[in-house]
Design a protein around this motif. Structure first.
Motif, mmCIF file in Angstrom:
data_model
loop_
_atom_site.group_PDB
_atom_site.id
_atom_site.type_symbol
_atom_site.label_atom_id
_atom_site.label_comp_id
_atom_site.label_asym_id
_atom_site.label_seq_id
_atom_site.Cartn_x
_atom_site.Cartn_y
_atom_site.Cartn_z
ATOM 1 N N GLU A 219 -9.641 9.553 -8.472
ATOM 2 C CA GLU A 219 -8.757 10.030 -7.421
ATOM 3 C C GLU A 219 -8.432 8.889 -6.465
ATOM 4 O OE1 GLU A 219 -10.368 13.380 -5.441
ATOM 5 O OE2 GLU A 219 -10.494 14.623 -7.246
ATOM 6 N N LYS A 220 -7.139 8.691 -6.219
ATOM 7 C CA LYS A 220 -6.715 7.665 -5.260
ATOM 8 C C LYS A 220 -5.489 8.173 -4.524
ATOM 9 C CE LYS A 220 -4.425 5.060 -9.006
ATOM 10 N NZ LYS A 220 -5.114 5.692 -10.138
ATOM 11 N N SER A 221 -5.399 7.829 -3.249
ATOM 12 C CA SER A 221 -4.285 8.276 -2.413
ATOM 13 C C SER A 221 -3.738 7.093 -1.636
ATOM 14 C CB SER A 221 -4.742 9.377 -1.441
ATOM 15 O OG SER A 221 -5.724 8.870 -0.552
ATOM 16 N N LEU A 222 -2.421 7.086 -1.443
ATOM 17 C CA LEU A 222 -1.739 6.040 -0.680
ATOM 18 C C LEU A 222 -1.116 6.675 0.558
ATOM 19 C CD1 LEU A 222 -0.383 3.312 -0.108
ATOM 20 C CD2 LEU A 222 1.398 3.939 -1.739
ATOM 21 N N LEU A 274 4.442 -5.765 10.947
ATOM 22 C CA LEU A 274 3.643 -5.683 12.170
ATOM 23 C C LEU A 274 3.423 -4.248 12.629
ATOM 24 C CD1 LEU A 274 5.289 -8.639 14.134
ATOM 25 C CD2 LEU A 274 3.173 -8.675 12.805
ATOM 26 N N GLY A 275 4.311 -3.346 12.202
ATOM 27 C CA GLY A 275 4.181 -1.941 12.596
ATOM 28 C C GLY A 275 3.891 -1.017 11.431
ATOM 29 N N THR A 276 3.435 -1.566 10.289
ATOM 30 C CA THR A 276 3.165 -0.784 9.087
ATOM 31 C C THR A 276 1.701 -0.916 8.705
ATOM 32 O OG1 THR A 276 5.413 -1.196 8.288
ATOM 33 C CG2 THR A 276 3.822 -0.387 6.678
ATOM 34 N N ILE A 277 1.022 0.232 8.495
ATOM 35 C CA ILE A 277 -0.387 0.244 8.106
ATOM 36 C C ILE A 277 -0.494 0.939 6.753
ATOM 37 C CG2 ILE A 277 -2.713 1.017 8.690
ATOM 38 C CD1 ILE A 277 -1.847 1.023 11.626
ATOM 39 N N VAL A 278 -0.946 0.202 5.728
ATOM 40 C CA VAL A 278 -1.077 0.732 4.376
ATOM 41 C C VAL A 278 -2.553 1.010 4.108
ATOM 42 C CG1 VAL A 278 -0.744 0.253 1.921
ATOM 43 C CG2 VAL A 278 0.956 -0.521 3.588
ATOM 44 N N LYS A 279 -2.851 2.225 3.609
ATOM 45 C CA LYS A 279 -4.243 2.607 3.337
ATOM 46 C C LYS A 279 -4.357 3.195 1.933
ATOM 47 C CE LYS A 279 -5.581 3.610 8.144
ATOM 48 N NZ LYS A 279 -6.120 4.645 9.049
ATOM 49 N N ILE A 280 -5.414 2.779 1.200
ATOM 50 C CA ILE A 280 -5.775 3.361 -0.084
ATOM 51 C C ILE A 280 -7.110 4.072 0.096
ATOM 52 C CG2 ILE A 280 -6.424 2.905 -2.483
ATOM 53 C CD1 ILE A 280 -3.481 2.554 -2.023
ATOM 54 N N ASN A 281 -7.112 5.386 -0.133
ATOM 55 C CA ASN A 281 -8.317 6.201 0.087
ATOM 56 C C ASN A 281 -8.898 5.965 1.482
ATOM 57 O OD1 ASN A 281 -8.015 7.215 -2.461
ATOM 58 N ND2 ASN A 281 -9.750 6.159 -3.353
#
Length: 301
Positions: A219-222, A274-281
């Motif tokens: 299971e992985k989520s973006l 600068l205003g974008t936050i990317v997260k995996i799980n």
């Protein structure tokens, strides 16, 4: 050279026999933006800081060295540095209200805990009070029974004696086994959701592409959180299908959740790193430089 970059790109496209629609399929840039670039009408593009990124993508699609072309036509480009500084200031201003909201919400759990404790104390007090009243009524009933010399039947006594909860150690072991099983399942779930993120390659240039290798469970989520307006593209693989619409997104659209459960690779472009936050799980994937336009290539293992 003066105002020749659009004509140069159009001539290169026509010499390859490509239509604007075919270039759009390759670059994922809308045809109206491609047409505006050919006409040197950069005001149509979604913010000046996208102009350089779009032109580089267009140049690559028609076989022109992007960096060489940008250097030759640098006088035609809008001031990227000013746009980047202005974008950074906008992000800082947008962060200030968030900080104020954070200060307010910081005390909310404490208040909720206090209210919960008061509620539990009230319930306990009510239960004890009602329990004492029940004991008093039972004692009065017993006195009346003694005066009437009513002897309870043996079956009633046996039922009363059988009421206590069974002390069979087997039941206790089963209960402990169930609890232990649930705990193990929870621990396994946490292990599956954890991810190991490693930077494989740090990008360079004015539109850098950073490559990450990510070891994750089934299971992985973006999730993409926005602290400012940003043009976003998310593809199932590099130059593959779009997983979201390639448009500008605002903080009101945040968080943007993308289904990547069956993907082995994800390619992300942003016009406002600068205003974008990317997260995996839930684990943040860092942009490595201070440029506004950046790319992330995520390889899942």
């Amino acid at each position: 050279m003066e105002k020749e970059i659009g004509a140069r790109l159009r001539n290169a496209r026509e010499s390859k026999g490509l239509s604007l629609e075919q270039v759009q399929e390759t670059t994922k840039i809308k045809t109206r933006y491609l047409h505006a670039i050919e006409e040197n009408d950069f005001s149509v593009l979604p913010g000046k800081f996208y102009t350089r990124a779009f032109i580089r993508e267009y140049a690559s699609a028609v076989g022109i060295d992007p960096e060489e072309m940008m250097e030759e036509h640098k006088d035609e480009m809008p001031s990227f540095e000013k746009e980047e500084a202005a974008q950074y200031k906008r992000v800082q201003k947008q962060k200030e209200p968030s900080a104020k909201r954070t200060n307010v919400s910081k005390y909310l759990p404490t208040v909720m805990t206090f209210v919960l404790v008061i509620g539990l104390l009230f319930v306990a007090y009510t239960f004890i009070k009602n329990g004492n009243n029940d004991l008093g009524i039972g004692a009065a009933d017993q006195e009346v029974s003694d005066n009437d010399i009513n002897v309870p039947e043996a079956s009633d006594a046996e039922d009363t004696e059988s009421t206590p909860v069974s002390s069979d150690p087997t039941d206790a072991e089963d209960a402990e086994g169930q609890d232990g099983g649930e705990k193990t399942s929870s621990e396994e779930s946490e292990d599956q959701e954890s991810s190991e993120v490693s930077l494989a390659e740090k990008g360079t240039g004015s539109f850098p592409e950073h490559t990450y290798n990510i070891a994750t469970g089934e299971e992985k989520s973006l999730t993409i959180e926005l602290e400012g307006t940003a043009y976003l593209e998310v593809q199932g693989e590099k130059n593959g299908e779009n997983l979201i619409s390639p448009i500008e997104y605002s903080p009101e659209d945040s968080p943007v959740k993308v289904d990547v459960s069956d993907k082995k690779q994800v390619f992300i472009k942003t016009g406002n790193a600068l205003g974008t936050i990317v997260k995996i799980n839930g684990e943040q994937i860092d942009f490595q430089t201070q440029q506004a336009t950046q790319k992330l290539l995520l390889n899942f293992k």
